[in-house]
Motif scaffolding. Structure first.
Motif, PDB file in Angstrom:
ATOM      1  N   SER A  75       3.596   3.646   7.835  1.00  0.00           N
ATOM      2  CA  SER A  75       3.602   4.830   6.535  1.00  0.00           C
ATOM      3  C   SER A  75       2.639   6.014   6.733  1.00  0.00           C
ATOM      4  O   SER A  75       1.513   4.953   8.111  1.00  0.00           O
ATOM      5  N   GLU A  76       2.144   6.693   6.337  1.00  0.00           N
ATOM      6  CA  GLU A  76       0.792   7.774   6.388  1.00  0.00           C
ATOM      7  C   GLU A  76      -0.431   7.090   6.525  1.00  0.00           C
ATOM      8  O   GLU A  76      -1.403   7.513   7.263  1.00  0.00           O
ATOM      9  N   THR A  77      -0.716   6.249   4.958  1.00  0.00           N
ATOM     10  CA  THR A  77      -2.036   5.632   5.819  1.00  0.00           C
ATOM     11  C   THR A  77      -2.051   4.737   7.202  1.00  0.00           C
ATOM     12  O   THR A  77      -3.069   4.413   7.267  1.00  0.00           O
ATOM     13  N   ALA A  80      -2.780   6.631   9.426  1.00  0.00           N
ATOM     14  CA  ALA A  80      -4.092   6.248   9.721  1.00  0.00           C
ATOM     15  C   ALA A  80      -5.226   5.561  10.131  1.00  0.00           C
ATOM     16  O   ALA A  80      -5.630   5.936  10.801  1.00  0.00           O
ATOM     17  N   VAL A  81      -4.573   4.131   9.429  1.00  0.00           N
ATOM     18  CA  VAL A  81      -5.670   3.087  10.216  1.00  0.00           C
ATOM     19  C   VAL A  81      -5.087   3.237  11.982  1.00  0.00           C
ATOM     20  O   VAL A  81      -6.390   2.865  12.419  1.00  0.00           O
TER      21      VAL A  81
END
Length: 168
Positions: A75-77, A80-81
């Motif tokens: 996912s996008e989150t 980002a991680v």
């Protein structure tokens, strides 16, 4: 299912296939055999076997479409991680040099998110987020930058002109 023209199933075809699965679930619920269901719905027996297994494990909702196979696995989150982890560098994650390879990225994703993603999917993932791959320049230890600069300024222009057009 993918086609050589580059597309997947149309919305109408997806709806049609979903109706077939729902009809199959209703028929399986009343106890009809795989061969009968396959013949009535005009499909082969193999998908009916899969549908029966899925239906037995999770009722009719198990036969709902699972979504596009082209959706990103992170996912996008989570991406980002992953970016934060990549910014730390390979050395911070236990590798001896500062080169991120696809295999190292795959290992990091497996360790950090407990997901297994193919190397080709990992190669495509950064491009979707505006990254590009970089190949480290390999330079000889004996490389003399001053000699190269002099050659480029003095010798190369003569070589580029050619022997017929050289001055003098």
């Amino acid at each position: 299912m993918r086609y050589p023209q580059g597309g997947g199933l149309t919305a109408e075809r997806q709806a049609f296939r979903e109706r077939i699965r729902i009809e199959a679930a209703e028929m399986l619920a009343v106890g009809q055999e795989n061969v009968v269901v396959a013949k009535q719905l005009r499909v082969s027996a193999r998908p009916v076997q899969r549908w029966r297994r899925a239906w037995r494990d999770g009722s009719q909702q198990a036969l709902q479409p699972s979504g596009s196979p082209g959706q990103p696995r992170l996912s996008e989150t989570l991406f980002a991680v992953l970016e934060q982890e990549l910014d730390k560098g390979p050395v911070a994650h236990g590798w001896p040099d500062q080169t991120w390879t696809l295999a190292r990225s795959k290992t990091l994703i497996g360790r950090r998110f407990h997901k297994s993603i193919t190397l080709s999917a990992i190669a495509q993932m950064p491009h979707r987020h505006g990254w590009s791959h970089q190949v480290p320049a390999r330079r000889a230890l004996e490389r003399d930058e001053e000699a190269i600069t002099g050659w480029v300024k003095e010798t190369w222009p003569c070589a580029a002109i050619g022997p017929a057009n050289r001055p003098g």
